[in-house]
Design an enzyme around this catalytic site. Structure first.
Site, PDB file in Angstrom:
ATOM      1  N   SER A  58       0.796  -1.685  -4.569  1.00 57.31           N
ATOM      2  CA  SER A  58       1.426  -0.365  -4.437  1.00 57.31           C
ATOM      3  C   SER A  58       0.371   0.717  -4.618  1.00 57.31           C
ATOM      4  O   SER A  58      -0.833   0.455  -4.466  1.00 57.31           O
ATOM      5  CB  SER A  58       2.565  -0.221  -5.451  1.00 57.31           C
ATOM      6  OG  SER A  58       3.350   0.905  -5.138  1.00 57.31           O
ATOM      7  N   ASN A  59       0.782   1.919  -4.946  1.00 60.95           N
ATOM      8  CA  ASN A  59      -0.151   3.027  -5.131  1.00 60.95           C
ATOM      9  C   ASN A  59       0.371   3.931  -6.239  1.00 60.95           C
ATOM     10  O   ASN A  59       1.403   3.647  -6.839  1.00 60.95           O
ATOM     11  CB  ASN A  59      -0.323   3.780  -3.804  1.00 60.95           C
ATOM     12  CG  ASN A  59       1.024   4.213  -3.254  1.00 60.95           C
ATOM     13  OD1 ASN A  59       1.723   4.995  -3.865  1.00 60.95           O
ATOM     14  ND2 ASN A  59       1.402   3.664  -2.106  1.00 60.95           N
TER      15      ASN A  59
END
Ligand code: CTP
Length: 415
Positions: free
Chosen positions: A218-219
């Site tokens: 993810s980020n």
């Protein structure tokens, strides 16, 4: 930290009616938060309410006199010398929270036996009623019928919540907490806003691409800007869909909330909801790649004994490119807004994305700035449009930035 002012509520005149429920103490917090948001709050207390909380509590948080007496006349704070007419005159909203079974019945019958009841008859503004009582009283056919009568006359009834009641029983009858009440108040206040009757779809958060049952790629996107955009759309009167990977933030009251995880799930949700959307705002940080294979069981390090291990990735669909294709065929959504979170060449990269993805507006976001971008409560953005115009709002809360973006999107919709 001071609570933020809420543009929609700034200088709004709100009458808060408080009746004799054990939940009357919660109304003090509501009065306080409304006042901090910028509203002018005039509190009317019934005699029973004053047995639970004193007028002084409300006076202290609103900085205004509290009204309790039907026979009260001259008050320098009111437009006319008769309290119940003066209170109703020019009010934007009458909120009765908590509303007891007794007051619900009095309102339904149109009684005029105390200052609150007379004000409710005299006022011409929308009425929001938040019933709070014992579960059995709330479920009683008499109370249900009275609430239906109020609804049929256009009142908005905020459903009480289920949980522990003052009687010690469990049941439905609890007054919702302040953020929920505030959300309903915003909805009522915004219903004739610049996006009334329009449908807005907002995406929020970073997509999560699973690797195995315990891990995902993810980020750093927190979803805060997307949630603020959804709230701003609601404040502007829009029917709002929030498609989000984030569940830690409370969904804005009134939004249709669609939880997703991956880019593929987000694509499906966006396509399902965009078929009739006026505005799509893609604030989500969509992962461009996902693991090529999702392991059915936790990947053990013993499976890769070498120091290095390689992860094979596959390209995810580009949601905005798919929206562009659909829009060329159907014309929907009418206005599409993208984000460009960049660490270098901000405007060049943003402009290229605006062109490539066929956007009406792009919000360029320099995420290297400490007060902007991922996780921050403030943002500094540049808004670019197809005519190469640049708008540079000053550093502001994500809520304020959202209002500016919605104003631009609404203008694009009109134009
Ligand atoms: N976006 C999208 N689908 C993707 C990736 C991004 O719809 N698979 C959207 C984002 O929600 C954002 C805009 O496209 O509104 C730009 O996203 P960004 O990640 O900045 O750009 P990318 O197109 O992924 O390009 P790059 O990663 O090369 O900067």
């Amino acid at each position: 930290m001071l609570q933020e002012r809420i543009t929609l509520l700034e200088d709004a005149r709100i009458i808060l009616g408080v009746t004799g429920s054990i939940a009357a103490y919660k109304a003090v917090d509501l009065a306080s938060k409304l006042t901090q948001a910028g509203a002018q709050v005039d509190v009317i207390m019934t005699a029973a309410a004053q047995r639970f909380v004193t007028p002084l509590s409300f006076e202290a948080v609103t900085g205004r006199p509290v009204f309790t007496d039907m026979w009260q006349t001259a008050s320098p704070d009111l437009p006319t010398h008769i309290a119940h007419i003066g209170l109703g005159e020019g009010a934007d909203l009458l909120v009765i929270a908590p509303a007891t079974a007794q007051t619900v019945a009095r309102l339904a019958a149109g009684l005029a036996d105390d200052l609150l009841a007379v004000t409710a008859l005299a006022a011409r503004c929308p009425l929001l009623v938040a019933p709070a009582m014992d579960g059995g009283m709330y479920a009683h056919p008499a109370t249900r019928a009275n609430l239906d009568t109020l609804r049929n006359r256009g009142a908005i009834v905020i459903e009480p919540e289920a949980g522990h009641l003052a009687s010690g029983h469990m049941g439905t009858g609890r007054l919702p907490e302040t953020p929920t009440l505030l959300g309903h108040i915003r909805r009522a206040m915004g219903r004739h806003g610049i996006l009334a009757g329009r449908r807005v779809v907002v995406t929020a958060g970073g997509t999560r691409e699973p690797l195995d049952p315990v891990r995902y790629l993810s980020n750093h996107s927190s979803g805060k800007q997307g949630y603020a955009l959804a709230q701003a759309a609601l404040d502007a009167g829009a029917e709002t869909v929030l498609i989000s990977t984030v569940s830690a933030l409370p969904a804005p009251i009134g939004a249709v909330f669609v939880p997703v995880n991956t880019a593929e799930e987000m694509l499906e949700a966006v396509q399902a909801h965009c078929a009739s959307a006026d505005i799509l705002i893609m604030a989500a940080a969509v992962a461009d790649f996902r693991p090529a294979r999702v392991a059915p069981h936790k990947i053990k390090k013993a499976a890769s004994p070498k120091r290095e291990s390689t992860l094979e990735l596959l390209r995810n669909p580009d949601i905005l490119m798919a929206v562009k294709e659909g829009r060329e065929r159907t014309g929907w959504p009418r206005v599409v807004v993208g984000f460009a979170a960049e660490t270098e060449s901000l405007l060049e990269n943003a402009r290229a994305k605006l062109e490539e993805k066929g956007l009406d507006l792009i919000i360029a976001n320099d995420i290297t700035s400490p007060q902007a971008g991922f996780g921050a409560d403030t943002n500094r953005v540049v808004i670019l449009d197809r005519e190469s115009e640049q708008q540079r709002p000053p550093l502001a809360s994500k809520a304020r930035v959202s209002e500016i973006i919605l104003e631009r999107a609404a203008a694009a919709l009109r134009g």
